[in-house]
Design a protein around this motif. Structure first.
Motif, short mmCIF file in Angstrom:
data_model
loop_
_atom_site.label_atom_id
_atom_site.label_comp_id
_atom_site.label_asym_id
_atom_site.label_seq_id
_atom_site.Cartn_x
_atom_site.Cartn_y
_atom_site.Cartn_z
N PHE A 66 -117.12 72.06 -36.73
CA PHE A 66 -118.01 72.34 -35.49
C PHE A 66 -118.01 73.55 -34.83
CE2 PHE A 66 -119.19 71.57 -31.07
CZ PHE A 66 -120.41 71.79 -31.11
N LEU A 67 -118.91 74.18 -34.84
CA LEU A 67 -118.63 75.58 -33.90
C LEU A 67 -119.77 75.45 -32.75
CD1 LEU A 67 -118.92 78.24 -36.88
CD2 LEU A 67 -116.86 76.99 -35.73
N HIS A 68 -119.31 75.41 -31.48
CA HIS A 68 -120.00 75.11 -30.44
C HIS A 68 -120.76 76.58 -30.01
CE1 HIS A 68 -117.45 77.91 -27.87
NE2 HIS A 68 -116.28 77.22 -28.50
N GLY A 69 -121.77 76.31 -28.93
CA GLY A 69 -122.50 77.43 -28.49
C GLY A 69 -121.89 77.98 -27.19
N ASP A 70 -122.48 79.15 -26.56
CA ASP A 70 -121.98 79.79 -25.36
C ASP A 70 -121.30 78.93 -24.12
OD1 ASP A 70 -122.49 81.97 -26.82
OD2 ASP A 70 -124.00 82.71 -25.40
N GLY A 71 -121.77 77.82 -23.98
CA GLY A 71 -121.49 77.07 -23.00
C GLY A 71 -119.93 76.36 -22.90
N GLU A 72 -119.43 76.68 -24.28
CA GLU A 72 -117.93 76.06 -24.05
C GLU A 72 -117.02 76.99 -24.32
OE1 GLU A 72 -120.46 74.78 -26.04
OE2 GLU A 72 -120.72 72.97 -24.68
N VAL A 73 -117.47 78.37 -24.39
CA VAL A 73 -116.69 79.53 -24.59
C VAL A 73 -115.35 79.44 -23.67
CG1 VAL A 73 -116.21 82.28 -24.69
CG2 VAL A 73 -118.57 80.85 -25.66
N GLY A 74 -114.07 79.37 -24.13
CA GLY A 74 -112.83 79.67 -23.33
C GLY A 74 -112.73 78.42 -22.37
N ARG A 75 -113.61 77.12 -22.87
CA ARG A 75 -113.56 75.83 -22.09
C ARG A 75 -113.24 74.89 -22.85
NH1 ARG A 75 -119.02 74.97 -19.35
NH2 ARG A 75 -118.17 73.49 -18.46
N PRO A 76 -111.94 74.67 -23.29
CA PRO A 76 -111.58 73.53 -24.19
C PRO A 76 -111.94 72.17 -23.64
CG PRO A 76 -109.62 74.72 -23.39
CD PRO A 76 -110.91 75.59 -22.99
N ALA A 77 -111.86 71.97 -22.38
CA ALA A 77 -112.10 70.73 -21.75
C ALA A 77 -113.67 70.19 -21.90
CB ALA A 77 -111.60 70.63 -20.32
N ALA A 78 -114.26 71.38 -21.60
CA ALA A 78 -116.13 71.27 -22.06
C ALA A 78 -116.21 71.09 -23.41
CB ALA A 78 -116.66 72.49 -21.68
N LEU A 79 -115.37 71.30 -24.18
CA LEU A 79 -115.63 71.05 -25.94
C LEU A 79 -115.24 69.66 -26.10
CD1 LEU A 79 -116.18 71.90 -28.59
CD2 LEU A 79 -114.11 72.76 -28.73
N ARG A 80 -113.99 69.35 -25.61
CA ARG A 80 -113.27 68.07 -25.59
C ARG A 80 -114.17 66.78 -25.15
NH1 ARG A 80 -108.79 67.20 -21.70
NH2 ARG A 80 -110.67 66.87 -20.48
N ASP A 81 -114.91 67.02 -24.04
CA ASP A 81 -115.81 65.99 -23.22
C ASP A 81 -117.33 66.28 -23.39
OD1 ASP A 81 -113.19 65.56 -22.13
OD2 ASP A 81 -113.75 66.65 -20.26
N GLY A 82 -117.60 67.26 -24.13
CA GLY A 82 -118.79 67.48 -24.54
C GLY A 82 -119.78 66.52 -25.47
N TYR A 83 -120.78 66.68 -25.64
CA TYR A 83 -121.63 65.86 -26.58
C TYR A 83 -121.28 65.34 -27.88
CZ TYR A 83 -125.60 63.81 -29.01
OH TYR A 83 -126.30 62.90 -29.84
N PHE A 84 -120.71 66.45 -28.65
CA PHE A 84 -120.54 66.37 -30.13
C PHE A 84 -119.20 65.63 -30.18
CE2 PHE A 84 -123.44 69.30 -30.82
CZ PHE A 84 -124.18 68.96 -32.30
N THR A 141 -124.06 74.93 -33.36
CA THR A 141 -125.18 75.00 -32.44
C THR A 141 -125.26 76.36 -31.68
OG1 THR A 141 -123.88 74.15 -30.43
CG2 THR A 141 -124.88 72.42 -32.08
N SER A 142 -126.46 76.72 -31.59
CA SER A 142 -126.75 78.08 -30.74
C SER A 142 -125.95 79.22 -31.40
CB SER A 142 -126.58 77.84 -29.23
OG SER A 142 -127.03 78.87 -28.57
N ARG A 143 -125.07 79.93 -30.59
CA ARG A 143 -124.28 80.85 -31.11
C ARG A 143 -123.26 80.40 -32.40
NH1 ARG A 143 -123.72 85.89 -29.49
NH2 ARG A 143 -124.61 85.15 -27.24
N GLY A 144 -122.95 79.19 -32.25
CA GLY A 144 -122.21 78.60 -33.46
C GLY A 144 -122.95 78.35 -34.62
#
Length: 244
Positions: A66-84, A141-144
């Motif tokens: 899974f490749l995330h979008g801009d909202g999680e760049v440099g924010r591993p906690a946001a990726l961990r706690d995010g929707y996907f 998603t998005s940039r991902g």
């Protein structure tokens, strides 16, 4: 023109704890492995990453990158706690799979170095968990999604199927290289940003099919770049990936 993709995963942390085994390798090569269920974290090949390992995983499981979008760049906690990650851990119902989610610290998934490191990370995790190499998939998603198109172009045939969501990059990749991967491209239609992606992605799908590949376009009428994720049936998306 420069394409800006800035979709941020909606956060649904109410599904439960994001804890679990936080082991992993902090070096630059091996990503280790785990035999139990849970969420594994680590750092390798320049990426912080998470690997979700279901407790009922098969001997030779499939893997989804899974490749995330801009909202999680440099924010591993946001990726961990995010929707996907929350969806995969607590809401998905279907065949278990290894879910690999790296976190980039730059607003880019497309440079040759980043893509080479993504491939190395995916290979390492696939080896650590005895993944069926004929069942490696990618979703972005998005940039991902730009990174997804690029990975398909740079590593033809490596991924069995792919789902890019809401972004494209005209002239960035060789569409003929995608012929050996099944593609399900998803976008909305509303807003100048999303309508542009819809047009571009529809063009990609048409070109790929004309070249003898297999691609389908899923369009959500009225969805914007900010609301598209809420319109998608991700149980169906993941099951489609795993069926190819």
């Amino acid at each position: 023109r420069t394409i800006s993709c800035n979709l941020e995963n909606k956060n649904t942390t109410s599904g439960g704890s994001t804890g679990g085994n936080t082991g992993g390798n902090t070096g630059g090569g091996s990503t280790g492995g785990a035999t139990g269920g849970g969420l594994i974290s680590g750092n390798a090949y320049g990426y912080n990453y998470f690997v979700n390992v279901p407790s009922n995983i098969s001997k030779n499981p499939p893997l989804i990158l899974f490749l995330h979008g801009d909202g999680e760049v440099g924010r591993p906690a946001a990726l961990r706690d995010g929707y996907f990650m929350q969806f995969v851990r607590y809401s998905y119902s279907g065949e278990p799979f290894i879910f690999l989610a790296p976190n980039t610290v730059v607003t880019d998934w497309s440079s040759s170095t980043l893509q080479k490191n993504l491939k190395s990370l995916t290979d390492s995790v696939a080896n650590a968990y005895n993944v069926d190499k004929s069942r490696i998939y990618i979703i972005g998603t998005s940039r991902g999604a730009i990174g997804t198109w690029g990975m398909l172009s740079n590593y033809p045939g490596y991924f069995s199927a792919a789902v890019p969501i809401s972004c494209c990059a005209p002239g960035y990749f060789k569409i003929a290289n995608l012929k050996s991967t099944k593609v399900r491209a998803i976008s909305g239609t509303s807003g100048s940003q999303e309508s542009g992606y819809n047009s571009c992605m529809t063009n990609y799908v048409n070109q790929l099919n004309q070249l003898g590949g297999y691609a389908i376009k899923e369009t959500h009428s009225g969805a914007t770049h900010g609301t598209i994720l809420s319109q998608i049936d991700f149980n169906d998306v993941f099951k489609w990936l795993l069926s190819n």
